[in-house]
Scaffold this active site. Structure first.
Site, short mmCIF file in Angstrom:
data_model
loop_
_atom_site.label_atom_id
_atom_site.label_comp_id
_atom_site.label_asym_id
_atom_site.label_seq_id
_atom_site.Cartn_x
_atom_site.Cartn_y
_atom_site.Cartn_z
N SER A 134 13.84 90.05 62.88
CA SER A 134 13.11 88.69 62.58
C SER A 134 11.47 88.77 63.25
O SER A 134 10.75 89.67 63.10
CB SER A 134 13.77 87.51 63.35
OG SER A 134 13.24 86.29 62.81
N ASP A 183 17.31 84.35 52.79
CA ASP A 183 16.43 84.18 53.71
C ASP A 183 15.10 83.73 53.72
O ASP A 183 14.53 84.39 52.66
CB ASP A 183 16.49 85.55 54.65
CG ASP A 183 15.58 85.61 55.76
OD1 ASP A 183 15.03 84.48 56.47
OD2 ASP A 183 15.46 86.48 56.65
N HIS A 186 19.82 84.93 57.12
CA HIS A 186 18.75 85.28 58.40
C HIS A 186 19.68 85.29 59.60
O HIS A 186 20.54 84.24 59.80
CB HIS A 186 17.50 84.21 58.76
CG HIS A 186 16.71 84.70 59.65
ND1 HIS A 186 15.61 85.62 59.33
CD2 HIS A 186 16.69 84.59 60.67
CE1 HIS A 186 14.92 85.93 60.44
NE2 HIS A 186 15.62 85.26 61.36
#
Length: 305
Positions: free
Chosen positions: A149, A248, A278
């Site tokens: 991320s 995501d 995610h």
């Protein structure tokens, strides 16, 4: 495990009350600290140390595999929107990573926004990479960047910065559902933002809030070290593995970054994890998506450049 109607309904309910991250980031940060205390330390081998970076120190935690040996290094940058997360909150992830990849994992506790906005966290990650890659006893080929991320964003930006400064060379990077672009509003060019931006835990609004907290000025949105997909020149980048998640909002920008890297002449592998959300990488290794992720990572790490 496929996302059925019941799971979809639950995810939508959990995503509905989208908190204002800009106003409540300290609550979220403190919640992460409270629920991720480093109580597991006696059960795996770790070493805590500090890297000198001029006017401040950068904490790092080193995780080793179960067996004694001379292992290569995964330099890990945690997620959390550049605003939350720390080496404690990712300790179990890193311990599993060390065990499942047979690498020493070095987790970097970079400075967080908004107290330390862009590029403070990136500079910490850069200094950590420089410290390990330029050590005489460590071959640069033995150090691979990895991040999830916001950590994937930092790894990608670090690779661009290393090419620019020419102080060391990065050979490989693993980017797990990385943030690479600057627009997650209704104007986003990426379908995944519009399809997955409301009902799958990480919302588009939350991403926008995190980026707003991370920036130091509006001009940062146009900086390729802030949003690597904006880089005009993506040549001479490390061999890259990009792993995205099907549900995501960051899916398409991560995959697009891989395509742009490939077009610039780099060696790139791109995998989309079916039914993945995610943040799935932080789940226990017994989850099918996590097991698949490690299978893909280990194949990539074992390849000779």
């Amino acid at each position: 495990m496929a996302i059925n109607k019941v799971v979809r309904a639950a995810l939508k309910a959990l995503s509905y009350n989208d908190i204002d991250v800009k106003k409540n980031y300290m609550l979220k940060r403190n919640f992460v600290k409270l629920t991720h205390r480093h109580y597991l330390k006696p059960f795996f081998k770790t070493w805590d140390c500090q890297l000198d970076s001029g006017n401040h120190s950068i904490p790092v935690r080193i995780f080793s595999p179960d067996e004694e040996g001379d292992y290569p290094i995964l330099l890990f940058f945690h997620g959390g929107g550049w605003v939350t997360g720390n080496i404690d909150s990712y300790s179990k992830v890193c311990a599993n990573m060390a065990r499942l990849t047979c690498h020493n994992v070095v987790s970097v506790d970079y400075r967080l926004a908004p107290e330390h906005p862009f590029p403070a966290g990136l500079e910490d990650c850069y200094q950590a990479a420089k410290s390990f890659i330029t050590k005489d006893e460590i071959n640069s080929k033995e150090v691979t960047l990895i991040g999830d991320s916001a950590g994937g964003n930092l790894a990608a930006a670090l690779s661009l910065l290393a090419r620019e400064r020419k102080e060391f060379t990065i050979k490989k990077q693993v980017l797990i559902y990385p943030a690479t672009y600057n627009d997650h509003n209704e104007t986003s060019p990426f379908l995944s933002v519009h399809e997955n931006g409301t009902d799958y835990l990480l919302t588009s609004k939350r991403i926008c809030d995190y980026m707003e907290l991370y920036k130091s000025s509006p001009e940062d949105y146009l900086n390729p070290y802030f949003a690597p997909l904006l880089a005009k020149d993506l040549s001479d980048q490390p061999d890259t593995l990009i792993i995205t998640a099907e549900f995501d909002p960051l899916r398409d920008e991560g995959e697009e970054y891989g395509k742009k890297l490939r077009e610039a002449g780099n060696k790139v592998q791109i995998y989309r994890v079916k039914d993945g959300l995610h943040g799935f990488f932080a789940l226990p290794p017994s989850f099918p998506q996590v097991k698949l992720c490690y299978d893909i990572i280990n194949r990539f790490l074992s390849e000779v450049r």
